[in-house]
Design a protein around this motif. Structure first.
Motif, PDB file in Angstrom:
ATOM      1  N   GLY A  36      53.708  41.164  55.999  1.00  0.00           N
ATOM      2  CA  GLY A  36      54.736  40.248  55.760  1.00  0.00           C
ATOM      3  C   GLY A  36      54.056  38.890  54.955  1.00  0.00           C
ATOM      4  N   VAL A  37      53.215  38.778  55.080  1.00  0.00           N
ATOM      5  CA  VAL A  37      52.497  37.699  54.089  1.00  0.00           C
ATOM      6  C   VAL A  37      52.013  37.960  52.718  1.00  0.00           C
ATOM      7  N   GLN A  38      51.635  39.316  52.515  1.00  0.00           N
ATOM      8  CA  GLN A  38      51.705  39.930  51.184  1.00  0.00           C
ATOM      9  C   GLN A  38      52.925  40.049  50.346  1.00  0.00           C
ATOM     10  N   ALA A  39      54.160  40.670  51.133  1.00  0.00           N
ATOM     11  CA  ALA A  39      55.547  40.717  50.549  1.00  0.00           C
ATOM     12  C   ALA A  39      55.992  39.263  50.028  1.00  0.00           C
ATOM     13  N   ALA A  40      55.664  38.232  50.974  1.00  0.00           N
ATOM     14  CA  ALA A  40      56.220  36.951  50.731  1.00  0.00           C
ATOM     15  C   ALA A  40      55.529  36.380  49.511  1.00  0.00           C
ATOM     16  N   GLY A  41      54.262  36.567  49.451  1.00  0.00           N
ATOM     17  CA  GLY A  41      53.555  36.135  48.219  1.00  0.00           C
ATOM     18  C   GLY A  41      53.830  36.690  47.093  1.00  0.00           C
ATOM     19  N   GLU A  42      54.287  37.899  47.110  1.00  0.00           N
ATOM     20  CA  GLU A  42      54.628  38.680  45.709  1.00  0.00           C
ATOM     21  C   GLU A  42      55.972  38.269  45.432  1.00  0.00           C
ATOM     22  N   ASN A  43      57.071  37.764  46.423  1.00  0.00           N
ATOM     23  CA  ASN A  43      58.265  37.528  45.937  1.00  0.00           C
ATOM     24  C   ASN A  43      58.450  36.113  45.421  1.00  0.00           C
ATOM     25  N   GLY A  44      57.684  35.229  46.090  1.00  0.00           N
ATOM     26  CA  GLY A  44      57.926  33.814  45.987  1.00  0.00           C
ATOM     27  C   GLY A  44      56.466  32.885  45.948  1.00  0.00           C
ATOM     28  N   GLY A  45      55.505  33.442  45.819  1.00  0.00           N
ATOM     29  CA  GLY A  45      54.121  32.370  45.894  1.00  0.00           C
ATOM     30  C   GLY A  45      54.302  31.557  47.258  1.00  0.00           C
ATOM     31  N   GLY A  46      53.831  30.393  46.981  1.00  0.00           N
ATOM     32  CA  GLY A  46      53.874  29.373  48.054  1.00  0.00           C
ATOM     33  C   GLY A  46      55.265  29.313  48.912  1.00  0.00           C
ATOM     34  N   ALA A  47      56.223  29.116  48.033  1.00  0.00           N
ATOM     35  CA  ALA A  47      57.617  28.948  48.877  1.00  0.00           C
ATOM     36  C   ALA A  47      57.950  30.301  49.451  1.00  0.00           C
ATOM     37  N   GLY A  48      57.555  31.496  49.028  1.00  0.00           N
ATOM     38  CA  GLY A  48      58.075  32.565  49.890  1.00  0.00           C
ATOM     39  C   GLY A  48      57.028  32.619  51.140  1.00  0.00           C
ATOM     40  N   LEU A  49      55.749  32.224  50.898  1.00  0.00           N
ATOM     41  CA  LEU A  49      55.045  32.144  51.933  1.00  0.00           C
ATOM     42  C   LEU A  49      55.496  30.941  53.038  1.00  0.00           C
ATOM     43  N   ALA A  50      56.326  29.722  52.825  1.00  0.00           N
ATOM     44  CA  ALA A  50      56.587  28.902  53.365  1.00  0.00           C
ATOM     45  C   ALA A  50      57.810  29.400  54.215  1.00  0.00           C
ATOM     46  N   MET A  51      58.660  30.195  53.402  1.00  0.00           N
ATOM     47  CA  MET A  51      59.822  30.829  54.356  1.00  0.00           C
ATOM     48  C   MET A  51      59.543  31.771  55.119  1.00  0.00           C
ATOM     49  N   GLU A  60      39.574  37.738  57.703  1.00  0.00           N
ATOM     50  CA  GLU A  60      38.252  38.475  58.125  1.00  0.00           C
ATOM     51  C   GLU A  60      38.393  39.860  58.291  1.00  0.00           C
ATOM     52  N   GLN A  61      39.740  40.206  58.991  1.00  0.00           N
ATOM     53  CA  GLN A  61      40.030  41.692  59.322  1.00  0.00           C
ATOM     54  C   GLN A  61      40.373  42.487  58.066  1.00  0.00           C
ATOM     55  N   GLY A  62      40.298  41.827  56.917  1.00  0.00           N
ATOM     56  CA  GLY A  62      40.598  42.624  55.783  1.00  0.00           C
ATOM     57  C   GLY A  62      42.268  42.853  55.651  1.00  0.00           C
ATOM     58  N   LEU A  63      43.019  42.253  56.355  1.00  0.00           N
ATOM     59  CA  LEU A  63      44.453  42.529  56.343  1.00  0.00           C
ATOM     60  C   LEU A  63      45.173  41.952  55.270  1.00  0.00           C
ATOM     61  N   ILE A  64      44.630  40.780  54.589  1.00  0.00           N
ATOM     62  CA  ILE A  64      45.068  40.010  53.643  1.00  0.00           C
ATOM     63  C   ILE A  64      44.007  39.702  52.603  1.00  0.00           C
ATOM     64  N   SER A  65      44.430  39.640  51.149  1.00  0.00           N
ATOM     65  CA  SER A  65      43.186  39.052  50.261  1.00  0.00           C
ATOM     66  C   SER A  65      42.894  37.597  50.299  1.00  0.00           C
ATOM     67  N   GLU A  66      41.930  37.422  49.552  1.00  0.00           N
ATOM     68  CA  GLU A  66      41.683  36.029  49.401  1.00  0.00           C
ATOM     69  C   GLU A  66      42.576  35.154  48.830  1.00  0.00           C
ATOM     70  N   GLU A  67      43.192  35.657  47.938  1.00  0.00           N
ATOM     71  CA  GLU A  67      44.584  35.106  47.226  1.00  0.00           C
ATOM     72  C   GLU A  67      45.488  34.743  48.194  1.00  0.00           C
ATOM     73  N   ASP A  68      46.027  35.857  48.967  1.00  0.00           N
ATOM     74  CA  ASP A  68      47.101  35.412  49.686  1.00  0.00           C
ATOM     75  C   ASP A  68      46.953  34.705  50.930  1.00  0.00           C
ATOM     76  N   TYR A  69      45.383  34.529  51.261  1.00  0.00           N
ATOM     77  CA  TYR A  69      44.988  33.491  52.364  1.00  0.00           C
ATOM     78  C   TYR A  69      45.261  32.174  51.491  1.00  0.00           C
ATOM     79  N   GLU A  70      44.843  31.694  50.361  1.00  0.00           N
ATOM     80  CA  GLU A  70      44.868  30.455  49.640  1.00  0.00           C
ATOM     81  C   GLU A  70      46.180  30.238  49.730  1.00  0.00           C
ATOM     82  N   ALA A  71      47.200  30.958  49.184  1.00  0.00           N
ATOM     83  CA  ALA A  71      48.589  30.739  49.241  1.00  0.00           C
ATOM     84  C   ALA A  71      49.028  30.352  50.392  1.00  0.00           C
TER      85      ALA A  71
END
Length: 406
Positions: A310-325, A387-398
């Protein structure tokens, strides 16, 4: 009448080397050979003390070797006159008071051997041919089985009836040579010039009968194994448990056909080559495996993976706003969003409800606002997924920026 023991143990002993003429096991036997005639071996033209040597007759003074892993049975008119299962060298004598009819060790043999001898032994001096046969006491390999169509059994693990086509092989051992020879081996194999009794020979009717009996016992054997709590009720263990399934198969065969008690035979080990489940069983197995995967600690792992996707999909669809949603959606799970209250002029904020009651209309009850999600806890969850490798560093920062409102 019987045998005088010259020595015990390996055939390569000093005394055995001095024998120039004796009976022994033939060369070139197949591994699945169970019973075969003893053959003469040696070059002593005078035949030593055996001065009356004739074909298919064991005369006084005949020397006989019994190698390790074999037994020897002498037969007259279909009846046993001697039994030797101890490895060593023997001299045959039908009149010596020192001669014994039975040399039977108790290693790997059934407790019924002594009783079988009393049942089948030949009484008195023989008046016709004496024949000698070796019987294998080794584990006889490569006895194959297979089903042409599905067999069905009740499976405790799946809690349903299971169907499968299976094939494999088993090893067996002759645990009572006398029962085997007298109750199971056809007469043509214990007569003069008899052929080798080979379990794998397609022309051996007795061997084919055993194949049919094993196939007929497979469903019961599978049921015994999968419903045994000691096996964990898991069919997946059967291909790696050669002894455990052999015990289930042996018990099923014994119950149906009395191999051990009537024929002196026992199944020792099995090898399951393949189990091909029918379509309904494969579908059921897939559902059960999914249920197992979502039980216990695996459930949390699955949820973490779902959140990461879900985090990855939200980041791809709308960056920070998508992650907030995405974070808002997770916080709202399990509850409804508060309904919008009707507008009222300043100073009359309580008027709408009073007006609604005055008009006989029921106003919706005020719901408490959802608790604000702790951004620190949220960041800790994202950090764990990183840490589990489920998301990337970019996903975490966003996700961090979205959680902190940056």
């Amino acid at each position: 009448m019987g045998f005088i023991q010259a020595f015990k143990g390996a055939v390569g002993g000093m005394l055995a080397d001095q024998w120039k003429d004796f009976l022994t096991v033939p060369n070139g036997l197949p591994q699945t050979a169970a019973l075969f005639p003893a053959v003469p071996q040696g070059t002593n033209a005078g035949r030593g003390s055996n001065t009356r040597g004739s074909e298919n007759v064991i005369t006084n003074g005949s020397k006989i070797l019994v190698p390790q892993g074999y037994g020897l049975i002498t037969v007259v008119d279909g009846r046993a006159t001697g039994l030797v299962t101890e490895a060593g060298g023997y001299e045959f004598n039908d009149s010596s008071p020192d001669a014994r009819s039975v040399f039977a060790g108790d290693d790997l043999l059934a407790s019924t051997v002594g009783t079988s001898w009393e049942r089948f032994k030949y009484g008195g001096r023989p008046s016709s041919q004496q024949l000698a046969f070796y019987v294998s006491l080794k584990e006889i390999p490569d006895n194959r089985f297979g089903t042409q169509s599905e067999i069905y059994w009740d499976d405790a693990y799946l809690n349903a009836q299971v169907g499968a086509v299976t094939r494999g092989s088993y090893t067996l051992r002759i645990i009572d040579p006398l029962l085997f020879v007298h109750n199971f081996v056809p007469a043509s194999f214990i007569s003069a010039n008899a052929p080798v009794f080979d379990f794998s020979d397609p022309d051996n009717a007795a061997g084919n009968q055993m194949f049919q009996e094993v196939v007929g016992s497979l469903a019961q054997a599978f049921s015994r194994y999968t419903n045994d709590p000691d096996k964990g009720n898991r069919i997946s263990r059967i291909q790696g448990d050669s002894v455990g399934f052999a015990q289930s198969l042996s018990a099923a065969v014994e119950e149906g056909y009395r191999w051990s008690s009537d024929r002196g035979l026992a199944i020792v080990k099995t090898a399951i080559v393949s189990i091909e489940y029918d379509q309904r069983t494969r579908e059921l197995l897939a559902d059960v495996q999914k249920a197992d995967a979502l039980s216990g600690a695996r459930s949390q792992s699955f949820m973490n993976q779902a959140a990461a996707r879900g985090v990855q999909a939200a980041g791809e669809n709308g960056g920070g706003a998508g992650l907030a949603m995405f974070g808002a959606g997770m916080g709202a799970a399990g509850g409804m969003v508060n309904p919008v209250q009707p507008w009222a002029p300043p100073g009359q904020q309580g008027a709408p409800q009073q007006q609604a009651r005055a008009e006989g209309q029921q106003a919706p009850q005020q719901q408490a606002a959802p608790a604000q999600e702790d951004p620190v806890a949220k960041l800790a969850q994202y950090k764990q997924m990183l840490e589990q490798g489920l998301i990337s560093e970019e996903d975490y920062e966003a996700a961090k920026k979205a959680a902190l409102g940056l």
